[in-house]
Design an enzyme around this catalytic site. Structure first.
Site, PDB file in Angstrom:
ATOM      1  N   TYR A 142      31.176  17.316 -69.066  1.00 26.15           N
ATOM      2  CA  TYR A 142      31.102  18.396 -68.130  1.00 26.15           C
ATOM      3  C   TYR A 142      29.787  18.610 -67.528  1.00 26.15           C
ATOM      4  CZ  TYR A 142      31.743  23.387 -66.861  1.00 26.15           C
ATOM      5  OH  TYR A 142      31.606  24.686 -66.258  1.00 26.15           O
ATOM      6  N   LYS A 197      28.853  18.329 -63.608  1.00 25.49           N
ATOM      7  CA  LYS A 197      28.372  19.286 -62.872  1.00 25.49           C
ATOM      8  C   LYS A 197      26.887  19.169 -62.233  1.00 25.49           C
ATOM      9  CE  LYS A 197      31.368  22.517 -63.427  1.00 25.49           C
ATOM     10  NZ  LYS A 197      32.379  23.030 -62.139  1.00 25.49           N
TER      11      LYS A 197
END
Length: 331
Positions: free
Chosen positions: A187, A191
């Site tokens: 993640y 991002k």
């Protein structure tokens, strides 16, 4: 008096629940016609039911059109215009169809809000290839896919009209990228990639009249319910982690008022917006020879880091301490 987004059309991905839903409702409230995109699958593994589905080969649940249609109904009930799209933004051709659907339905596309995402949390030494690929595919590739076709649309329009057109991209990164998140290597990496995609896009599309910015929101949603499990919403008043704290910034960045805001990263939650400064060079060393040697680097870098706080990294953990400070102090 006309609304800020009157006459404009928007796509919001992952818009059936949580942040995406709040953003779609806000854009519609400000006058935009909205394509509510949502694949309709659970965003996080974790419940016994979903884990059992995964073990049986069921992925992360069956896709459903109902959640996106519900948001469309809300927008229409309030007097707005909206249509649902249930394609998977991580699929290149389905992302193309999403952008084409906005153009076909509303005549053009003006605003793209990339919000769709999933979580597959695990420490880096335990993460599977599937868990890594799934998160990078939905977040990073999903952002690229929609951006690629929206950008082509705006470029073609600009060439046909002989000048800049109206275009706004609002991407979604995370404090997990800024501060580091030990249990979310997939993640955090995705991002971080979205920030790079945003700054590149901002430079590439500026001449066509398009801006691209990225937000790092903090909100209590179905996808983050485990993250904020120890922080219960207040009994009275708006939850500081409510998605409704984030949506107005998206509305602003999508508006004509934000024409000079481009390539920026903003942290938003709980009645607070923080503009994050671009990285600075803290120190610079030059070799006194034709090229660095191990010994020279040891003599320069080892003393430098010996004077730095132990455990300090590039991660900006201080962003996690940002809070709204009003007349009554911290919320």
């Amino acid at each position: 008096m006309s609304l800020p987004l009157e006459g404009l059309s928007a796509i919001v991905t992952g818009a059936a629940r949580g942040l995406g839903r709040a953003e779609a409702l806000e854009l519609a409230r400000l006058g935009a016609a909205v394509v509510v995109n949502d694949y309709g699958q659970p965003g996080r593994w974790g419940s016994p039911l979903l884990e059992r589905s995964r073990e049986l080969g069921g992925g992360s649940g069956q896709a459903s059109t109902a959640p996106a249609q519900t948001v469309v109904a809300e927008i229409r009930a309030a007097g707005g215009r909206a249509v649902a799209h249930t394609g998977d933004v991580s699929d290149f051709e389905q992302a193309r169809a999403l952008v084409e659907s906005a153009v076909e339905e509303f005549g053009k596309l003006d605003i793209l809000v990339n919000n769709a995402g999933i979580l597959r949390d695990r420490m880096v030494f335990s993460m599977s290839e599937e868990e890594w690929d799934a998160v990078v595919r939905v977040h990073l590739k999903g952002h690229f896919n929609t951006t690629r076709f929206a950008a082509a649309h705006w470029r073609a329009r600009s060439k046909a009209e002989g000048g800049p057109v109206y275009g706004r991209i609002v991407n979604t990164s995370s404090e997990a990228f800024l501060a580091g998140s030990a249990g979310q290597p997939n993640y955090a990496a995705a991002k971080g990639g979205i920030v790079g995609l945003t700054t590149s896009t901002a430079l590439a599309l500026a001449k066509y009249g398009v801006t691209a910015n990225v937000i790092c929101p903090r909100a209590r949603t179905r996808m983050t319910e485990d993250v904020f499990a120890g922080s219960e919403p207040p009994d009275d008043g708006l939850d500081p982690l409510a998605p409704e704290h984030v949506a107005p910034l998206v509305g602003y960045l999508a508006s004509p008022a934000a024409a000079q805001v481009n390539g920026q990263l903003l942290v938003v939650h709980g009645g607070m917006v923080a503009i994050v400064e671009r990285p600075r060079v803290r120190a610079k060393f030059d070799t006194k020879q034709d090229a660095f040697t191990y010994d020279e680097l040891d003599a320069l870098l080892t003393p430098h880091y010996a004077e730095r706080p132990r455990g300090e990294t590039f991660a900006a953990v201080e962003v996690l301490g940002l809070r709204h400070e009003g007349a009554s102090g911290d919320r």
